[in-house]
Write a protein that holds these residues in place. Structure first.
Motif, PDB file in Angstrom:
ATOM      1  N   GLY A   1      30.327  47.212  42.087  1.00 20.88           N
ATOM      2  CA  GLY A   1      29.932  45.859  41.727  1.00 20.88           C
ATOM      3  C   GLY A   1      28.799  45.829  40.723  1.00 20.88           C
ATOM      4  N   THR A   2      28.916  46.646  39.675  1.00 24.78           N
ATOM      5  CA  THR A   2      27.827  46.846  38.722  1.00 24.78           C
ATOM      6  C   THR A   2      28.112  46.215  37.369  1.00 24.78           C
ATOM      7  OG1 THR A   2      26.605  48.537  37.475  1.00 24.78           O
ATOM      8  CG2 THR A   2      28.829  49.088  38.122  1.00 24.78           C
ATOM      9  N   ARG A   3      27.045  45.835  36.664  1.00 23.65           N
ATOM     10  CA  ARG A   3      27.176  45.276  35.321  1.00 23.65           C
ATOM     11  C   ARG A   3      27.243  46.361  34.253  1.00 23.65           C
ATOM     12  NH1 ARG A   3      21.929  41.553  35.923  1.00 23.65           N
ATOM     13  NH2 ARG A   3      21.256  43.518  36.879  1.00 23.65           N
ATOM     14  N   LEU A   4      26.938  47.614  34.613  1.00 24.38           N
ATOM     15  CA  LEU A   4      26.958  48.729  33.663  1.00 24.38           C
ATOM     16  C   LEU A   4      26.089  48.427  32.443  1.00 24.38           C
ATOM     17  CD1 LEU A   4      30.743  49.716  33.826  1.00 24.38           C
ATOM     18  CD2 LEU A   4      28.841  50.922  34.898  1.00 24.38           C
TER      19      LEU A   4
ATOM     20  N   GLY B   1      35.788  45.086  42.786  1.00 24.71           N
ATOM     21  CA  GLY B   1      36.734  44.109  43.308  1.00 24.71           C
ATOM     22  C   GLY B   1      37.392  43.329  42.181  1.00 24.71           C
ATOM     23  N   GLU B   2      38.694  43.095  42.296  1.00 22.35           N
ATOM     24  CA  GLU B   2      39.417  42.385  41.238  1.00 22.35           C
ATOM     25  C   GLU B   2      39.146  40.882  41.238  1.00 22.35           C
ATOM     26  OE1 GLU B   2      43.551  43.394  41.373  1.00 22.35           O
ATOM     27  OE2 GLU B   2      43.176  45.543  41.035  1.00 22.35           O
ATOM     28  N   ASP B   3      38.619  40.367  42.349  1.00 21.59           N
ATOM     29  CA  ASP B   3      38.316  38.937  42.431  1.00 21.59           C
ATOM     30  C   ASP B   3      36.808  38.677  42.440  1.00 21.59           C
ATOM     31  OD1 ASP B   3      41.031  38.487  42.547  1.00 21.59           O
ATOM     32  OD2 ASP B   3      41.094  38.270  44.723  1.00 21.59           O
TER      33      ASP B   3
ATOM     34  N   GLN C   1      37.949  42.198  34.291  1.00 20.92           N
ATOM     35  CA  GLN C   1      38.341  42.537  32.921  1.00 20.92           C
ATOM     36  C   GLN C   1      37.132  42.979  32.102  1.00 20.92           C
ATOM     37  OE1 GLN C   1      41.363  42.976  31.836  1.00 20.92           O
ATOM     38  NE2 GLN C   1      42.140  42.380  33.864  1.00 20.92           N
ATOM     39  N   GLN C   2      35.984  42.407  32.404  1.00 15.55           N
ATOM     40  CA  GLN C   2      34.749  42.841  31.737  1.00 15.55           C
ATOM     41  C   GLN C   2      34.439  44.290  32.083  1.00 15.55           C
ATOM     42  OE1 GLN C   2      31.201  40.232  32.104  1.00 15.55           O
ATOM     43  NE2 GLN C   2      30.135  42.032  32.910  1.00 15.55           N
ATOM     44  N   THR C   3      34.600  44.636  33.344  1.00 11.01           N
ATOM     45  CA  THR C   3      34.345  46.017  33.772  1.00 11.01           C
ATOM     46  C   THR C   3      35.346  46.976  33.158  1.00 11.01           C
ATOM     47  OG1 THR C   3      33.391  45.262  35.866  1.00 11.01           O
ATOM     48  CG2 THR C   3      34.178  47.538  35.776  1.00 11.01           C
ATOM     49  N   LEU C   4      36.631  46.602  33.166  1.00  7.67           N
ATOM     50  CA  LEU C   4      37.658  47.479  32.592  1.00  7.67           C
ATOM     51  C   LEU C   4      37.418  47.717  31.105  1.00  7.67           C
ATOM     52  CD1 LEU C   4      40.795  46.018  34.398  1.00  7.67           C
ATOM     53  CD2 LEU C   4      39.683  48.220  34.854  1.00  7.67           C
ATOM     54  N   ALA C   5      37.051  46.671  30.375  1.00  7.72           N
ATOM     55  CA  ALA C   5      36.786  46.821  28.949  1.00  7.72           C
ATOM     56  C   ALA C   5      35.567  47.696  28.704  1.00  7.72           C
ATOM     57  CB  ALA C   5      36.591  45.447  28.308  1.00  7.72           C
TER      58      ALA C   5
ATOM     59  N   ASP D   1      35.312  56.783  35.209  1.00 10.29           N
ATOM     60  CA  ASP D   1      36.574  56.214  35.647  1.00 10.29           C
ATOM     61  C   ASP D   1      36.274  54.972  36.480  1.00 10.29           C
ATOM     62  OD1 ASP D   1      38.769  58.043  34.724  1.00 10.29           O
ATOM     63  OD2 ASP D   1      37.564  59.500  35.839  1.00 10.29           O
ATOM     64  N   VAL D   2      37.307  54.141  36.697  1.00  8.60           N
ATOM     65  CA  VAL D   2      37.132  52.926  37.482  1.00  8.60           C
ATOM     66  C   VAL D   2      38.329  52.758  38.405  1.00  8.60           C
ATOM     67  CG1 VAL D   2      38.173  51.486  35.673  1.00  8.60           C
ATOM     68  CG2 VAL D   2      36.681  50.433  37.393  1.00  8.60           C
ATOM     69  N   ARG D   3      38.059  52.256  39.596  1.00 10.13           N
ATOM     70  CA  ARG D   3      39.114  51.867  40.531  1.00 10.13           C
ATOM     71  C   ARG D   3      38.860  50.417  40.928  1.00 10.13           C
ATOM     72  NH1 ARG D   3      39.119  57.217  44.505  1.00 10.13           N
ATOM     73  NH2 ARG D   3      39.499  58.734  42.842  1.00 10.13           N
TER      74      ARG D   3
END
Length: 246
Positions: free
Chosen positions: A163-166, A185-187, A194-198, A211-213
């Protein structure tokens, strides 16, 4: 650093009665008050692994006890505490933190990460048997775990921020064997998935070993599957002496 040198039986008794001590940390390089923390060992008197777990805003170090004990591996545990009271627990940053712009938020995280780096440095100095260091945390604690591995890679080998802003970018290339696993979490209504994935894709593109899950139906929170993945990853990471975990 003065760890609590107790037998496993005494340790469990202390944990059950919530009486583990919070000890002052070493002097930080800046003028802020050093964080307090609790520390203990599991599975061995002189484990080669160190885990630093960082609580979320409004929580306490004790929130980590059950999870770190469930790892079932020899490990030295350090559980720092945020310096500012919030709700029933503590937080890491000033009340105006969320109203600040990106650079100022990043600067807040960097300042606290510097103090936490002092704790890790002291632990490695006092316990030269330590060969592998992992940091983990949720929310603000996840921000700090990320900042520690990218700003102080000479001290930290593995990070599992949740749950991080990176915030912030690596100051230098991470050494071989380093690894970052982001759990999200996806929700999540606070940090959009989507911000995390990008963000993770951008970091991987410049060579960061990250990596991310993601977890369906999970908000700014954890789930049973997320915790199981956290546990499995750290077990492997902290047992490893050189190669990065998968």
């Amino acid at each position: 650093m003065k760890p609590l040198n107790a037998t496993a039986l005494v340790l469990l008794t202390l944990l059950e009665t919530a009486c583990a001590s919070a000890l002052p940390g070493p002097s930080s390089a800046n003028t802020a008050k050093p964080p307090t923390y609790k520390t203990y060992t599991l599975g061995a008197e002189r484990p080669e692994a160190l885990l630093v777990a960082l609580h979320a805003s409004g929580s306490t170090p004790e929130s980590w006890d059950e999870q770190v004990q469930s790892l079932g591996i020899p490990v030295r545990v350090v559980l720092p505490r945020g310096s500012r009271p919030r709700r029933e627990g503590f937080t890491w940053f000033p009340v105006e933190h969320e109203q600040q712009d990106g650079p100022r938020k990043t600067a807040d995280v960097e300042r606290v990460a510097l103090q936490l780096a002092d704790l890790i440095r002291e632990a490695r100095r006092e316990h030269p048997e330590i060969r592998r260091v992992a940091v983990t945390g949720f929310s603000y604690g996840g921000d700090l775990a990320w900042m520690l591995v990218v700003r102080h890679p000479e001290l930290v080998d593995v990070a599992v921020p949740m749950g991080t802003r990176l915030l912030g970018t690596p100051a230098k290339s991470l050494p071989p064997g380093h690894q970052v696993l982001v759990l999200q979490g996806e929700d999540d209504p606070i940090i959009p998935v989507q911000q995390t994935l990008a963000r993770v894709a951008d970091l991987k593109a410049v060579g960061v070993p990250i990596d991310v899950r993601t977890y369906a139906g999970v908000g700014h929170d954890v789930s049973l599957q997320l915790v199981e993945d956290w546990r499995a990853f750290l077990r492997q990471a902290l047992r490893s002496s050189g190669s990065s975990p998968n």
